[in-house]
Enzyme design. Structure first.
Site, PDB file in Angstrom:
ATOM      1  N   HIS A 131      -7.884  -4.402  -2.248  1.00  0.00           N
ATOM      2  CA  HIS A 131      -6.902  -3.779  -1.688  1.00  0.00           C
ATOM      3  C   HIS A 131      -7.026  -4.318  -0.828  1.00  0.00           C
ATOM      4  O   HIS A 131      -7.670  -5.043   0.182  1.00  0.00           O
ATOM      5  CB  HIS A 131      -7.212  -1.929  -1.820  1.00  0.00           C
ATOM      6  CG  HIS A 131      -5.725  -1.555  -1.116  1.00  0.00           C
ATOM      7  ND1 HIS A 131      -4.550  -1.041  -2.099  1.00  0.00           N
ATOM      8  CD2 HIS A 131      -5.592  -0.956  -0.182  1.00  0.00           C
ATOM      9  CE1 HIS A 131      -4.413  -0.092  -1.459  1.00  0.00           C
ATOM     10  NE2 HIS A 131      -4.022  -0.108  -0.248  1.00  0.00           N
TER      11      HIS A 131
ATOM     12  N   ASP B 200      -9.712  -3.224  -6.713  1.00  0.00           N
ATOM     13  CA  ASP B 200      -8.875  -2.703  -5.864  1.00  0.00           C
ATOM     14  C   ASP B 200      -9.965  -0.761  -6.122  1.00  0.00           C
ATOM     15  O   ASP B 200      -9.815   0.247  -7.217  1.00  0.00           O
ATOM     16  CB  ASP B 200      -7.515  -1.760  -5.996  1.00  0.00           C
ATOM     17  CG  ASP B 200      -6.728  -1.368  -4.815  1.00  0.00           C
ATOM     18  OD1 ASP B 200      -7.501  -0.133  -4.485  1.00  0.00           O
ATOM     19  OD2 ASP B 200      -6.069  -1.464  -4.826  1.00  0.00           O
TER      20      ASP B 200
ATOM     21  N   CYS C 119       0.666  -1.087  -0.259  1.00  0.00           N
ATOM     22  CA  CYS C 119      -0.281  -0.201   0.120  1.00  0.00           C
ATOM     23  C   CYS C 119       0.871   1.315   0.092  1.00  0.00           C
ATOM     24  O   CYS C 119       1.292   1.524  -1.120  1.00  0.00           O
ATOM     25  CB  CYS C 119      -0.631   0.148   1.520  1.00  0.00           C
ATOM     26  SG  CYS C 119      -2.062   1.506   1.412  1.00  0.00           S
TER      27      CYS C 119
END
Length: 298
Positions: free
Chosen positions: A268, A233, A176
């Site tokens: 995600h 995502d 991330c």
């Protein structure tokens, strides 16, 4: 409800994936900068999937890395007695170097690497002070300069080279927030041999602290990067991944050698095995691809 901070799309997806709740009891948040437990800010821990890797056969634990003006904490894991282990920098999520990131370091150490995860925004604030994710993002994460991050990673490489690592075999991986940093560092350090970016932001607004995004840096990339992304995502659309692919094809030789794998149904943070976003199939496949990438290039 607390108003979300002004952050990039990738971090917005991270923020949204953690709702609800936003507010947390102080006793449940990170106890220290190098936390022993999982980050409560990430939501409920999925105990049946959270992976714990033993440190047997490893030298593992907290260390301090000298940097300009002092030192920063880091977590190091490496095979016991290693003197020339290839080095992999591990770049944290927004929650710092908590148990999941430390476990990733131990997983890599069992593969023969010196894995080193420095705390990259310790100067901006102590995460244990925060009980609201929105404040953590707006008051700490959003105030971390890219220049500082890259300098601290350089310092980590220097430390590794003096403590059993072979920095001529240098890699980096991140998740991330850290996935974006992988791309930045690939354009920063000419000694880097390989990177693996897990769902890191590729574009977005720029400012004084973040003057360039990965899409702006493809001409400067020094080492091939394997990008592992989720097709579901909300912060990094597949269209953005395709845009990055096209840019890499026009970039440096190392950029052209970069690759992407997109897992169609993965959200995600699909590798974060302690969170509901975890997807075992995508995480396992991505991890095996990452190991093969490092084995081939380091």
């Amino acid at each position: 409800m607390t108003k979300p901070p002004a952050i990039g799309r990738a971090l917005r997806a991270e923020y949204d994936s953690l709702l609800p709740p936003l507010k947390l009891g102080r006793r449940d948040f990170l106890a220290t900068t190098l936390a022993a437990g999982f980050a409560a800010a990430a939501g409920p821990v999925v105990a049946q999937t959270a992976i714990t890797t033993e440190a047997s056969g490893l030298t593992a634990g907290a260390v301090r890395i000298p940097v300009e003006g002092g030192s920063i904490p880091a977590y190091r894991a490496m095979p016991e007695g290693a003197t020339e282990a290839p080095v992999i920098l591990v770049v944290q999520e927004i929650f710092g170097v908590h148990a999941y990131i430390q476990d990733v370091c131990r997983r890599l150490a069992h593969e023969g690497y010196l894995a080193l995860a420095p705390e990259l925004y310790v100067r901006q604030g102590e995460v244990s002070r925060y009980t609201e994710i929105s404040r953590l993002l707006s008051e700490v994460v959003s105030k971390v300069p890219d220049e500082q991050v890259l300098a601290d990673l350089d310092a980590a490489v220097t430390w590794a080279g003096r403590n059993g690592g072979n920095v001529n075999r240098l890699g980096i991986t991140g998740f991330c927030w850290g996935g974006r940093v992988v791309w930045l560092y690939a354009a920063h350090n000419p000694r880097l041999k390989a990177g693996v970016a897990w769902y890191g932001g590729l574009d977005g607004e720029t400012d004084e602290l973040r003057p360039r995004q990965p899409l702006d840096l493809v001409a400067d990339i020094n080492a091939p990067v394997l990008g592992l992304y989720g097709g579901n995502d909300g912060g990094i659309p597949v269209e953005t991944v395709e845009k990055m692919k096209a840019a890499l094809a026009r970039g440096s030789d190392a950029a052209k050698a970069s690759e992407f794998v997109v897992y169609p149904d993965a959200p995600h943070a699909f590798h974060a095995d302690y969170r509901p976003s975890y997807r075992a199939d995508a995480a396992t496949d991505g991890w095996q691809r990452a190991l093969a990438w490092f084995e081939r290039l380091l």
